[in-house]
Design a protein around this motif. Structure first.
Motif, mmCIF file in Angstrom:
data_model
loop_
_atom_site.group_PDB
_atom_site.id
_atom_site.type_symbol
_atom_site.label_atom_id
_atom_site.label_comp_id
_atom_site.label_asym_id
_atom_site.label_seq_id
_atom_site.Cartn_x
_atom_site.Cartn_y
_atom_site.Cartn_z
ATOM 1 N N PRO A 1 -2.046 -6.155 5.212
ATOM 2 C CA PRO A 1 -3.083 -7.077 4.728
ATOM 3 C C PRO A 1 -3.648 -7.959 5.839
ATOM 4 O O PRO A 1 -2.904 -8.509 6.656
ATOM 5 C CB PRO A 1 -2.335 -7.914 3.683
ATOM 6 N N VAL A 2 -4.970 -8.061 5.866
ATOM 7 C CA VAL A 2 -5.680 -8.837 6.892
ATOM 8 C C VAL A 2 -6.670 -9.756 6.180
ATOM 9 O O VAL A 2 -7.383 -9.293 5.284
ATOM 10 C CB VAL A 2 -6.480 -7.899 7.840
ATOM 11 N N GLN B 1 0.807 -1.221 0.000
ATOM 12 C CA GLN B 1 0.000 0.000 0.000
ATOM 13 C C GLN B 1 0.847 1.280 0.000
ATOM 14 O O GLN B 1 0.514 2.278 0.642
ATOM 15 C CB GLN B 1 -0.963 -0.007 1.191
ATOM 16 N N ARG C 1 -5.491 4.474 3.086
ATOM 17 C CA ARG C 1 -6.711 3.784 3.513
ATOM 18 C C ARG C 1 -6.381 2.498 4.258
ATOM 19 O O ARG C 1 -5.328 1.912 4.058
ATOM 20 C CB ARG C 1 -7.565 3.438 2.296
ATOM 21 N N PRO C 2 -7.310 2.058 5.098
ATOM 22 C CA PRO C 2 -7.077 0.815 5.824
ATOM 23 C C PRO C 2 -7.197 -0.398 4.900
ATOM 24 O O PRO C 2 -7.778 -0.270 3.820
ATOM 25 C CB PRO C 2 -8.180 0.807 6.887
ATOM 26 N N PRO C 3 -6.736 -1.578 5.345
ATOM 27 C CA PRO C 3 -6.020 -1.807 6.611
ATOM 28 C C PRO C 3 -4.548 -1.406 6.494
ATOM 29 O O PRO C 3 -4.030 -1.255 5.390
ATOM 30 C CB PRO C 3 -6.158 -3.328 6.803
#
Lengths: 105, 381
Positions: A86-87, A52, A81-83
């Protein structure tokens, strides 16, 4: 400025590792009129990968600063921006329920 | 920047750029686009970029099918290397008998218009998308020529082609007001100075209502946030876009390998919010788990949102506003602006130049709301 003749020991200077974008590609985009971090992101995908932009954004800012002769502080960033990292989507299942349960304890 | 243009286009999304290109292609080259941010920075660049012809009204079917054909040839037409157009089809799920009934009606209509869609059984749907479980699946429809493209590239392609034909494209240029004299907009006032104009096109996406108000035109539109996310790229796993109207959910794997998926929130307030929420992630995780549990193992890399510009019947407003008499509307796409942009760009340019449009869109004029002649589209997410 030329700026495009810089080569690493084994080839081009990679700026965005996630999307495999090198310095020359960014210089070419800049010269074609894509002047902001956002426009370069749309054109080349820099900053859209798993990191990101944590690796490439500072390098792109430095490069844009050099190309435009503007201080880094004057170059607009793209929206973060979230996350943060990586989730898995599964981590969010039942989140509201879990929060409610914890609040009851 | 030019101080006088024949046509001033407000909005540098895909429709603004497609109209500019088509005007120039048809010989009207004194055209300028005014975009507040960078190109595709509004709804275009935030959208899920699906392209489908499986609609529930005849006009949406015809506009989308014509656009689909244009997308297939767009790199050639615009001399652009790649718009990442993938035709993996759309698999539209029915999770209840009434939903299946509506999809059957849609397929019957689509068949009369040359759209290659068909009804499929739950087993067949699971053969098309092997990781689809969806225990409550009643049936589905599938059309192999639907697909997905890259909205940044499509907009870039149109804007570059327009520029080559002489169109002036201004980014970081906000339209702040308009001067109406007699029955015409004579000038747009931009953040970089005033521009005299022969006609104005409102292609401002979520801000179409704000821009129309500058010309004294009231639009029955509102904007509404839709949230979306993208995952890490993985090996090719899913051909078609999977979509459920009743859950408001869509999920597609791009040629790049990442999955793009989103879900509508029926309680989302109206407005221009483009923020994000964790509640969206939870809602999506639950519903993806219900349909395709394997995909919940994918890691999210980014979530964002964009605005739908909604009309009362979820169909676009195309045509003259009426008063002022040189103010054209190309807005209210209700979430399907990108997929209709190739044909809409052509039709709007034809109408502005007084030519017969490729498809008659007279029923999509602003007047339909006053006359109560709504064209309700049943199949939206």
């Amino acid at each position: 400025m030329s700026g495009g003749d810089r080569q690493g020991p084994d080839g081009p200077v990679i700026i965005c590792r996630c999307e495999d974008i090198d310095e020359q590609a960014i210089i070419d985009a800049y010269n074609a009129g894509y002047r902001t971090v956002e426009e370069i992101k749309h054109k080349l995908r820099c900053g859209m990968g798993p990191c990101q932009g944590r690796t490439c954004t500072p390098l792109i800012l430095a490069l844009l600063s050099r190309l435009s002769s503007k201080p880094v502080a004057e170059i607009a960033l793209s929206t973060q921006r979230p996350p943060l990292k990586p989730v898995p989507l599964a981590a969010f299942r039942g989140l509201g329920r879990r929060n409610a349960d914890e609040n009851e304890c | 920047m030019k101080t006088s243009v024949d046509v001033a286009i407000v909005g540098g999304g895909v429709n603004g750029c497609a109209i500019a290109y088509n005007l120039a292609r048809l010989g009207c080259r004194n055209v300028a686009v005014y975009e507040r941010g960078c190109l595709a920075s509004g709804s275009t660049g935030r959208c899920a970029a699906g392209v489908r012809a499986q609609w529930g009204t005849e006009l949406n079917c015809r506009l989308s099918l014509a656009s689909l054909h244009k997308f297939e040839r767009l790199p050639e037409e615009l001399d652009y290397p790649d718009i990442e157009f993938k035709q993996g089809g759309y698999l539209i799920l029915a999770l209840s008998p009434p939903e299946m009934e509506q999809l059957r009606k849609n397929v019957a209509l689509q068949g009369t218009l040359g759209i290659p869609s068909r009804v499929v059984t739950p087993d067949e749907a699971r053969r098309i998308v092997p990781h689809l479980t969806a225990p409550d699946l009643v049936g589905a429809t599938f059309s192999p020529s639907d697909g997905h493209c890259n909205p940044f590239k499509v907009t870039d392609a149109y804007s570059l082609a327009a520029r080559r034909l002489g169109v002036e494209i201004n980014t970081a240029t906000e339209v702040l007001g308009m001067d109406v004299e007699g029955q015409r907009v004579v000038r747009v006032r931009t953040s970089r100075g005033p521009v005299s104009c022969g006609a104005v096109v409102d292609a401002a996406g979520p801000y179409s209502g704000v821009v129309a108000a500058m010309a004294g035109v009231g639009l029955p539109v509102y904007s509404q946030r839709h949230q979306i996310l993208v995952t890490e790229p993985v090996a090719p796993l899913q051909g078609p876009m999977v979509i459920s109207f009743s859950l408001g959910l869509y999920c597609q794997q791009t040629p790049h390998g990442s999955f793009i998926t989103g879900i509508g929130d029926p309680h989302e307030p109206k407005g221009f919010d483009t923020g994000h929420s964790w509640e969206f992630l939870e809602d999506l995780a639950e519903k993806i788990h219900r349909l395709m549990p394997l995909l919940t193992r994918l890691r999210i890399v980014r979530q964002w949102s964009g605005s739908y510009n909604m009309t009362p019947d979820a169909q676009a407003i195309l045509g003259l506003a009426g008063q002022p008499e040189n103010f054209w509307l190309t807005c209210g796409f209700s979430g399907h602006g990108l997929m209709q942009s190739p044909i809409v760009g052509e039709i709007m340019a034809q109408m502005i130049l007084g030519q017969e449009p490729t498809i008659n869109v007279g029923r999509l004029g602003l007047g339909r709301f006053e006359r109560g002649e709504l064209l309700l589209e049943p199949s939206v997410v």
